[in-house]
Scaffold this motif. Structure first.
Motif, short mmCIF file in Angstrom:
data_model
loop_
_atom_site.label_atom_id
_atom_site.label_comp_id
_atom_site.label_asym_id
_atom_site.label_seq_id
_atom_site.Cartn_x
_atom_site.Cartn_y
_atom_site.Cartn_z
N ASP A 61 0.90 -1.15 0.00
CA ASP A 61 0.00 0.00 0.00
C ASP A 61 0.95 1.21 0.00
OD1 ASP A 61 -1.92 1.90 0.49
OD2 ASP A 61 -2.51 1.15 2.46
N ARG A 69 -6.31 1.00 3.59
CA ARG A 69 -6.36 0.01 2.51
C ARG A 69 -5.65 -1.28 2.89
NH1 ARG A 69 -8.01 1.67 -2.77
NH2 ARG A 69 -8.70 3.76 -2.25
N ASN A 86 3.37 2.51 3.40
CA ASN A 86 4.33 3.60 3.20
C ASN A 86 3.61 4.93 3.05
OD1 ASN A 86 7.01 4.76 2.45
ND2 ASN A 86 5.89 5.22 0.57
N SER A 92 1.37 10.54 9.13
CA SER A 92 0.70 9.35 8.59
C SER A 92 1.33 8.09 9.17
CB SER A 92 0.85 9.27 7.07
OG SER A 92 -0.05 10.09 6.45
N PRO A 131 -3.11 7.79 -5.29
CA PRO A 131 -2.50 9.11 -5.02
C PRO A 131 -3.52 10.23 -4.97
CG PRO A 131 -2.39 8.64 -7.35
CD PRO A 131 -3.19 7.52 -6.72
N PHE A 132 -3.04 11.43 -4.66
CA PHE A 132 -3.82 12.64 -4.92
C PHE A 132 -3.66 12.91 -6.42
CE2 PHE A 132 -2.24 13.92 -0.51
CZ PHE A 132 -3.44 13.63 0.11
C1 LIG Z 1 -4.94 10.04 -1.53
S1 LIG Z 1 -3.92 9.77 -0.15
C2 LIG Z 1 -4.00 8.04 0.09
C3 LIG Z 1 -5.29 7.57 0.61
C4 LIG Z 1 -5.31 6.15 1.09
N1 LIG Z 1 -4.73 5.24 0.13
C5 LIG Z 1 -6.74 5.76 1.44
O1 LIG Z 1 -7.33 4.86 0.79
O2 LIG Z 1 -7.29 6.35 2.37
C6 LIG Z 1 -2.32 9.98 -0.80
C7 LIG Z 1 -1.22 9.80 0.26
O3 LIG Z 1 0.02 9.78 -0.46
C8 LIG Z 1 1.00 10.44 0.30
N2 LIG Z 1 2.04 10.85 -0.68
C9 LIG Z 1 1.94 11.79 -1.64
N3 LIG Z 1 3.05 11.78 -2.41
C10 LIG Z 1 3.86 10.79 -1.91
C11 LIG Z 1 5.12 10.28 -2.30
N4 LIG Z 1 5.78 10.78 -3.35
N5 LIG Z 1 5.64 9.26 -1.58
C12 LIG Z 1 4.98 8.74 -0.50
N6 LIG Z 1 3.78 9.21 -0.10
C13 LIG Z 1 3.22 10.21 -0.79
C14 LIG Z 1 0.28 11.57 0.99
O4 LIG Z 1 0.95 11.96 2.17
C15 LIG Z 1 -1.10 10.93 1.27
O5 LIG Z 1 -1.14 10.38 2.56
#
Ligand SMILES: C[S@@+](CC[C@H](N)C(=O)[O-])C[C@H]1O[C@@H](n2cnc3c(N)ncnc32)[C@H](O)[C@@H]1O
Length: 379
Positions: A61, A69, A86, A92, A131-132
């Motif tokens: 994940d 997830r 991760n 987080s 991702p976002f």
């Molecule tokens: C949309 S959220 C994930 C939501 C989660 N998968 C869920 O189902 O609730 C995106 C996450 O990716 C992390 N993130 C963004 N860019 C990242 C990167 N390059 N490496 C690791 N984490 C990253 C953010 O901190 C955020 O917590």
């Protein structure tokens, strides 16, 4: 950060208390130090089901946020021996640790890294990228992290580029020349798949969509990943272009971008989009198997919605042509027929999960126009 305990599926979850981050009576999940979005519960419910049928032993994940997830895959998909979590956000990672303990998930590893660097260090049976916005920055590394014969899934919430409303952004993120067309809901998914295929080919791997869909404000695709340059070449052959005539509404696929006129009415007023994926959006055998064994997930909050989307995906996968009835009616100056009446008139057609105003059919364009005109006349 004040925490609040909630339930989702079979998991208990600590999330940042929304009350603490409310502004002027409103709350957006991105305002909290750790992201938790209840609007994605359907996505996670459906993913739990799909992952169960993929049976991976190890799961990554890669963008975990609260860890929901990975935790749900362990508790509800019942297949994984090891889950890797991760997130590059320190808050987080602290919360993921707490949530793992709360749910007693054994055999976990938790990393606080950039997902791209982690994904070049490990190998797994299944990698989930949620991702976002666009998953594009993580495609190459995630494919690299998938073991031979494994799986990868992407969520994409950047609909503006994928559906051709932000054309330059689409070119930057997906290398597709895009336009907003009447069938852009489906095209968006095909653009995303095309990008994953191209990135995989760089590593002499090919990917095949097992199940892919649109919902609310995002696309979701699960792929099987196969090694080998020859297979990668074969999949690339199925990328191409599609044009839509802006005068008569006809659309057709093509393997070249150099189309100068509509082959139905001869108009030069056409818009061509591509490269995009021209192959199947689901693997019928896989989705049929899932459909026949779905009952064991009847406890899920979105079980009924999963059932109806699965039925629709199977039905619409029998057809290639996508027709938005508002668009066709406006081009041919008719009333907009009801979708049910159009399907009845054509005899062989389906609703589509992409859009309630569109149908899918393999019937000839003349037959479709005839139905629209007849139904309009008799209204
Ligand atoms: C949309 S959220 C994930 C939501 C989660 N998968 C869920 O189902 O609730 C995106 C996450 O990716 C992390 N993130 C963004 N860019 C990242 C990167 N390059 N490496 C690791 N984490 C990253 C953010 O901190 C955020 O917590």
């Amino acid at each position: 950060m004040r925490l609040k305990e909630i339930d989702e599926g079979k998991a208990k979850l600590l999330i940042p208390d929304p009350e603490e981050f409310r502004k002027e009576g409103k709350f957006d999940p991105s305002w909290a130090p750790v992201f938790y979005n209840p609007r994605m519960i359907f996505n996670r419910d459906f993913s739990v089901v799909i992952v169960h049928f993929l049976s991976p032993k190890t799961i990554v994940d890669a963008l975990s946020a609260t860890g929901i997830r990975g935790i749900r895959y362990y508790l509800e998909s019942y297949t994984a021996d090891e889950i890797i979590f991760n997130d590059r956000n320190k808050d987080s990672v602290e919360l993921i640790q707490k949530n793992i303990e709360l749910n007693k998930v054994p055999n976990t590893k938790v990393f606080n890294k950039d997902a791209n660097s982690l994904l070049y260090e490990i190998k797994s049976d299944f990698v989930d990228i949620d991702p976002f916005g666009s998953p594009s920055p993580f495609i190459l590394s995630s494919i690299n992290a998938v073991k031979r014969g494994g799986f990868v899934a992407y969520t994409a919430t950047d609909l503006a580029p994928l559906e051709g409303r932000a054309r330059r952004s689409c070119l930057r993120k997906y290398f597709t020349f895009n336009y907003k067309l009447s069938l852009s809901k489906e095209i968006g998914l095909r653009v995303l798949i095309s990008k994953v295929i191209q990135e995989s080919a760089i590593m002499e791997k090919s990917v095949y969509p097992l199940i892919s869909y649109y919902s609310d404000y995002y696309y979701r695709v699960f792929f099987r990943v196969i090694n080998g340059a020859k297979k990668a070449d074969e999949v690339l052959e199925k990328l191409g272009f599609i044009y839509e005539c802006q005068d008569c509404g006809y659309h057709e696929i093509s393997h070249t971008q150099c189309i100068d006129k509509c082959s139905y009415c001869g108009s030069k007023n056409i818009k061509t989009v591509g490269p995009l994926w021209l192959g199947n959006l689901i693997d019928k055998d896989f989705v049929n198997g899932l459909s026949q064994n779905l009952e064991k997930f009847s406890y899920l909050k979105y079980y009924d919605k999963i059932r109806s989307i699965v039925d629709l995906l199977l039905n619409e996968s029998n057809y290639v042509g996508y027709y938005n009835l508002d668009f066709l009616a406006s081009k041919h100056k008719t009333n907009v027929p009801a979708v049910s009446k159009m399907i009845e008139c054509l005899g062989d057609a389906s609703r589509t999960h992409f859009d309630t105003k569109s149908i899918k059919t393999n019937k000839k364009f003349e037959d479709i126009l005839l139905c629209i005109k007849n139904l309009s006349y008799y209204r």
